[in-house]
Structures are given as C-alpha cells and as structure tokens.
Design a protein around this motif. Structure first.
Motif, PDB file in Angstrom:
ATOM      1  N   GLY A 225       0.812  -1.211   0.000  1.00 25.15           N
ATOM      2  CA  GLY A 225       0.000   0.000   0.000  1.00 25.15           C
ATOM      3  C   GLY A 225       0.846   1.262   0.000  1.00 25.15           C
ATOM      4  O   GLY A 225       2.067   1.214   0.157  1.00 25.15           O
ATOM      5  N   PRO A 226       0.213   2.422  -0.178  1.00 30.10           N
ATOM      6  CA  PRO A 226       0.947   3.688  -0.225  1.00 30.10           C
ATOM      7  C   PRO A 226       1.815   3.877   1.014  1.00 30.10           C
ATOM      8  O   PRO A 226       1.391   3.603   2.138  1.00 30.10           O
ATOM      9  CB  PRO A 226      -0.166   4.736  -0.269  1.00 30.10           C
ATOM     10  N   ALA A 227       3.044   4.336   0.787  1.00 29.73           N
ATOM     11  CA  ALA A 227       3.984   4.523   1.895  1.00 29.73           C
ATOM     12  C   ALA A 227       5.135   5.389   1.425  1.00 29.73           C
ATOM     13  O   ALA A 227       5.340   5.591   0.224  1.00 29.73           O
ATOM     14  CB  ALA A 227       4.517   3.171   2.383  1.00 29.73           C
ATOM     15  N   LYS A 228       5.894   5.898   2.381  1.00 30.78           N
ATOM     16  CA  LYS A 228       7.121   6.606   2.044  1.00 30.78           C
ATOM     17  C   LYS A 228       8.092   5.633   1.372  1.00 30.78           C
ATOM     18  O   LYS A 228       8.126   4.449   1.698  1.00 30.78           O
ATOM     19  CB  LYS A 228       7.761   7.183   3.300  1.00 30.78           C
ATOM     20  N   LEU A 229       8.879   6.166   0.466  1.00 32.14           N
ATOM     21  CA  LEU A 229       9.828   5.336  -0.265  1.00 32.14           C
ATOM     22  C   LEU A 229      10.772   4.605   0.686  1.00 32.14           C
ATOM     23  O   LEU A 229      11.042   3.411   0.529  1.00 32.14           O
ATOM     24  CB  LEU A 229      10.625   6.193  -1.241  1.00 32.14           C
ATOM     25  N   GLN A 230      11.244   5.306   1.714  1.00 31.00           N
ATOM     26  CA  GLN A 230      12.170   4.682   2.660  1.00 31.00           C
ATOM     27  C   GLN A 230      11.524   3.498   3.370  1.00 31.00           C
ATOM     28  O   GLN A 230      12.171   2.479   3.625  1.00 31.00           O
ATOM     29  CB  GLN A 230      12.644   5.714   3.693  1.00 31.00           C
ATOM     30  N   THR A 231      10.252   3.631   3.673  1.00 35.39           N
ATOM     31  CA  THR A 231       9.517   2.546   4.337  1.00 35.39           C
ATOM     32  C   THR A 231       9.421   1.331   3.429  1.00 35.39           C
ATOM     33  O   THR A 231       9.653   0.195   3.854  1.00 35.39           O
ATOM     34  CB  THR A 231       8.109   3.019   4.730  1.00 35.39           C
ATOM     35  N   LEU A 232       9.106   1.564   2.163  1.00 34.42           N
ATOM     36  CA  LEU A 232       8.983   0.460   1.224  1.00 34.42           C
ATOM     37  C   LEU A 232      10.309  -0.257   1.023  1.00 34.42           C
ATOM     38  O   LEU A 232      10.357  -1.489   0.975  1.00 34.42           O
ATOM     39  CB  LEU A 232       8.461   0.962  -0.122  1.00 34.42           C
ATOM     40  N   VAL A 233      11.385   0.509   0.905  1.00 32.99           N
ATOM     41  CA  VAL A 233      12.701  -0.107   0.723  1.00 32.99           C
ATOM     42  C   VAL A 233      13.039  -0.974   1.929  1.00 32.99           C
ATOM     43  O   VAL A 233      13.534  -2.101   1.789  1.00 32.99           O
ATOM     44  CB  VAL A 233      13.782   0.971   0.506  1.00 32.99           C
ATOM     45  N   ARG A 234      12.762  -0.471   3.128  1.00 32.25           N
ATOM     46  CA  ARG A 234      13.065  -1.236   4.343  1.00 32.25           C
ATOM     47  C   ARG A 234      12.295  -2.549   4.375  1.00 32.25           C
ATOM     48  O   ARG A 234      12.861  -3.616   4.638  1.00 32.25           O
ATOM     49  CB  ARG A 234      12.738  -0.400   5.580  1.00 32.25           C
ATOM     50  N   THR A 298      -6.459   2.699   3.151  1.00 29.29           N
ATOM     51  CA  THR A 298      -7.900   2.763   2.883  1.00 29.29           C
ATOM     52  C   THR A 298      -8.321   4.115   2.330  1.00 29.29           C
ATOM     53  O   THR A 298      -9.280   4.195   1.565  1.00 29.29           O
ATOM     54  CB  THR A 298      -8.703   2.420   4.146  1.00 29.29           C
ATOM     55  N   ARG A 299      -7.594   5.192   2.670  1.00 34.69           N
ATOM     56  CA  ARG A 299      -7.876   6.489   2.041  1.00 34.69           C
ATOM     57  C   ARG A 299      -7.569   6.421   0.550  1.00 34.69           C
ATOM     58  O   ARG A 299      -8.312   6.959  -0.277  1.00 34.69           O
ATOM     59  CB  ARG A 299      -7.057   7.604   2.706  1.00 34.69           C
ATOM     60  N   TRP A 300      -6.460   5.747   0.202  1.00 32.82           N
ATOM     61  CA  TRP A 300      -6.129   5.575  -1.217  1.00 32.82           C
ATOM     62  C   TRP A 300      -7.222   4.773  -1.917  1.00 32.82           C
ATOM     63  O   TRP A 300      -7.646   5.111  -3.026  1.00 32.82           O
ATOM     64  CB  TRP A 300      -4.770   4.880  -1.345  1.00 32.82           C
ATOM     65  N   LEU A 301      -7.698   3.721  -1.284  1.00 29.56           N
ATOM     66  CA  LEU A 301      -8.762   2.907  -1.868  1.00 29.56           C
ATOM     67  C   LEU A 301     -10.040   3.724  -2.059  1.00 29.56           C
ATOM     68  O   LEU A 301     -10.698   3.642  -3.094  1.00 29.56           O
ATOM     69  CB  LEU A 301      -9.033   1.692  -0.982  1.00 29.56           C
ATOM     70  N   ALA A 302     -10.386   4.530  -1.058  1.00 27.57           N
ATOM     71  CA  ALA A 302     -11.593   5.358  -1.167  1.00 27.57           C
ATOM     72  C   ALA A 302     -11.464   6.358  -2.311  1.00 27.57           C
ATOM     73  O   ALA A 302     -12.433   6.627  -3.031  1.00 27.57           O
ATOM     74  CB  ALA A 302     -11.847   6.084   0.155  1.00 27.57           C
ATOM     75  N   ALA A 303     -10.259   6.886  -2.503  1.00 26.31           N
ATOM     76  CA  ALA A 303     -10.040   7.842  -3.595  1.00 26.31           C
ATOM     77  C   ALA A 303     -10.185   7.185  -4.957  1.00 26.31           C
ATOM     78  O   ALA A 303     -10.380   7.869  -5.965  1.00 26.31           O
ATOM     79  CB  ALA A 303      -8.650   8.470  -3.457  1.00 26.31           C
ATOM     80  N   GLY A 305     -12.586   4.992  -5.592  1.00 31.01           N
ATOM     81  CA  GLY A 305     -13.959   4.515  -5.698  1.00 31.01           C
ATOM     82  C   GLY A 305     -14.254   3.263  -4.908  1.00 31.01           C
ATOM     83  O   GLY A 305     -15.278   2.604  -5.149  1.00 31.01           O
ATOM     84  N   LEU A 306     -13.393   2.914  -3.942  1.00 30.72           N
ATOM     85  CA  LEU A 306     -13.595   1.714  -3.148  1.00 30.72           C
ATOM     86  C   LEU A 306     -13.821   2.106  -1.695  1.00 30.72           C
ATOM     87  O   LEU A 306     -13.008   1.826  -0.809  1.00 30.72           O
ATOM     88  CB  LEU A 306     -12.398   0.782  -3.311  1.00 30.72           C
ATOM     89  N   ALA A 307     -14.903   2.799  -1.454  1.00 29.05           N
ATOM     90  CA  ALA A 307     -15.213   3.322  -0.124  1.00 29.05           C
ATOM     91  C   ALA A 307     -15.843   2.236   0.739  1.00 29.05           C
ATOM     92  O   ALA A 307     -16.351   1.239   0.235  1.00 29.05           O
ATOM     93  CB  ALA A 307     -16.182   4.512  -0.264  1.00 29.05           C
ATOM     94  N   PRO A 308     -15.851   2.427   2.066  1.00 28.32           N
ATOM     95  CA  PRO A 308     -16.405   1.415   2.967  1.00 28.32           C
ATOM     96  C   PRO A 308     -17.852   1.032   2.688  1.00 28.32           C
ATOM     97  O   PRO A 308     -18.264  -0.080   2.975  1.00 28.32           O
ATOM     98  CB  PRO A 308     -16.283   2.090   4.340  1.00 28.32           C
ATOM     99  N   ALA A 309     -18.636   1.957   2.107  1.00 24.20           N
ATOM    100  CA  ALA A 309     -20.049   1.670   1.906  1.00 24.20           C
ATOM    101  C   ALA A 309     -20.321   0.696   0.785  1.00 24.20           C
ATOM    102  O   ALA A 309     -21.423   0.189   0.630  1.00 24.20           O
ATOM    103  CB  ALA A 309     -20.803   2.964   1.642  1.00 24.20           C
TER     104      ALA A 309
END
Length: 312
Positions: A225-234, A298-303, A305-309
């Motif tokens: 999921g979306p993350a800072k580049l440094q986080t993904l590399v780690r 989940t914010r990325w998913l909602a953006a 069109g995949l909202a909780p509803a």
C-alpha cells in the motif's frame, strides 16, 4: 510473509479526462473484493474498522514472532464482531507442537468464529518445534476437523532463497503442486496469496508459469500500500523482495520524489489492463500489505472509488 510495479504515480494523469476516468474505473474493478492485512498492535489503534473497510472484507491477522495468541484471538474476535472475515496466520516454524496448533485452532474457532487461515512456513530460520513447512500443518487434518473451510498458502513471484537456496523455483513449484493435490483431495477452498513486488510483467510471467505447471488455485497478488519510499525499501529488503526492488532504487535517485508517497497506481493499472486484454489472465485478486498504515491504504482505496459503503 508477514508475505508492485510502483512506477511513476502521476502516469494516470496523462491523456484525456475520459481516458483517465476509464483507467480509474478499470483499476477499481480489478481491485474490488480485495483483502488486507493487520497486526494486533496496529489493529488496537483503529477505533472502528467499519469506518475504513467495506463490510465482509477478508482481513488477514499477521502473527509476528512473540505476539501472544490471546492478542491474536482477540483481534480476530473483534473483526468478526465488526462484520469482517478474519484470516489469521499460522506460521509453522513458530508453532512448537501439534497440541499447540490444535489449541490455537480451537481458540480461533470457538472464541472468534474463525473458519479461514493463511498457512505458511514463517520467516524465522530455525523452527521452534516440530513443524518447518506449511504442508506439515495441512497434513495434521486439524483445520478440517475444526470446521475451517478456506485455507490460503503463500506464493513468491520473485522466488525465495529460503525455499530455493539455488535461486530456482523448483522447490516452490513442487510445494504448490502438493497444495494443489491437497485441495483436490479435500473440501478446503484454497488460494495462493503472494509476497508483494513492484513490477507487473514479472509477476504475470510467474503466475503464467504456475498455471503451466497445472496449478489452478486462485492467485491473489500482494500489493504494498501507499507509503514513504524509505519505508517500502526497508520492508522490501526485510521481506526478501529482490529483482523489482530496482523500481524503488530508480525512484530514490530522483531527489524530488523522495518526499512524495509511493502508491500502487501504476502497478495496478498494468495488472488491470492485462486482465482486461486476456481472457486467460491468471490473477484472481489483490491482497494489500498496508506498509504505510491501514488508514493511509484505505484512504487511497476510497479515492479510487472503493469506499467502505460499497459491497465487497
């Protein structure tokens, strides 16, 4: 596993508004029905999962070494009560013996209504007891006797030195073949969920090779999921993600992008486009590793069109 072509995330902005809308709809359709992963520690920070996820979403509960089983069961119970489908990890190398495995399965089933599990070897190099592979856990028959109906297993599109030290896919493919046979001789619903990667073409090629071996278990591709580049590399280094790590390294060379979150748009665009073009597309679903946090994911998913509803 706990187990994307994240190229330039502004690529979706190119072309006409109609083309962009079409890609967004295509991506949303491909991702719909996704699963996601949490740990008890991170789940405790979420006030109500119903504000984040569609009802009925499958939520993997990752069992990191040292996490008390009581915390795992409590997290699964909460997810059940909030209307989700918990799928806890069962890591063979962290389970000392058959009695412990039976106790854990019974607690999940009896206290949390769990009927699904992700069965894997686990990331620790030395087994704590009698088990060293997911196949040994499956062979006990304990999941079936406890009424578990769905069992997922791990896949590694970029290989695993833990499974194949020589860098081949020989042992991995043999293990998946064994699990295919296990599914055929039992009534368990099974699927493969993969480690995350960062490029679509190698992932699709791996899934095609799995199919060429006669293994037709549904394949759910791991997505960071979306993350800072440094986080993904780690996480990529820790989890053994190899060849497609070059995607992150190319991104890191552009200083202007280091402060921007890295998102899976391009990777999922590529997968969704291939799925639309191919009637025989071998990938059935998507599993998110929320490396930047479940709320961010989940914010990325909602953006998109995949909202909780929505229906899951």
């Amino acid at each position: 596993m706990a187990l994307l072509n994240f190229r330039k995330c502004d690529r979706a902005g190119r072309g006409s508004a109609g083309q962009t809308a079409g890609r967004t709809a295509q991506l949303a359709e491909f991702v719909r029905g996704y699963s996601i992963e949490v740990m008890p520690k991170t789940a405790a920070k979420i006030a109500d999962f119903r504000a984040l996820l569609p009802a009925g979403t499958r939520v993997y509960v990752a069992h990191l070494e040292g996490t008390p089983i009581g915390d795992m069961v409590a997290t699964a119970r909460r997810l059940t009560e909030e209307g989700f489908v918990p799928m806890p990890h069962f890591a063979a190398r962290s389970i000392p013996d058959t009695a412990t495995l039976a106790d854990w399965i019974a607690r999940y089933a009896g206290e949390a209504g769990v009927r699904e599990g992700l069965i894997l070897a686990g990331g620790i190099p030395t087994p704590k007891g009698d088990f060293h592979s997911s196949m040994q856990l499956l062979e006990t028959g304990l999941f079936d006797r406890a009424g578990f109906v769905r069992l997922h297993v791990a896949g590694h599109p970029e290989g695993s030195r833990d499974i194949d030290p020589d860098g081949s896919e020989r042992n991995m493919m043999a293990a998946l073949g064994w699990k295919q046979a296990f599914a055929a001789r039992t009534d368990a619903e099974m699927a493969i969920v993969t480690q995350f990667a960062f490029e679509a073409d190698p992932v699709i090629a791996w899934a095609d090779r799995v199919r060429d071996r006669g293994i037709d278990l549904p394949i759910h591709i791991g997505v960071a999921g979306p993350a800072k580049l440094q986080t993904l590399v780690r996480y990529a280094i820790t989890c053994g993600v190899g060849p497609s790590l070059a995607v992150l390294q190319r991104r890191a060379r552009d200083v202007s992008k280091l402060v921007l979150p890295f998102t899976p748009d391009a990777f999922l665009d590529d997968l969704a486009g291939a799925a639309r073009r191919r009637a025989d597309f071998p990938i059935a679903g998507v599993h998110f590793f929320p490396l930047g946090g479940i709320a961010t994911n989940t914010r990325w998913l909602a953006a998109h069109g995949l909202a909780p509803a929505q229906d899951s």
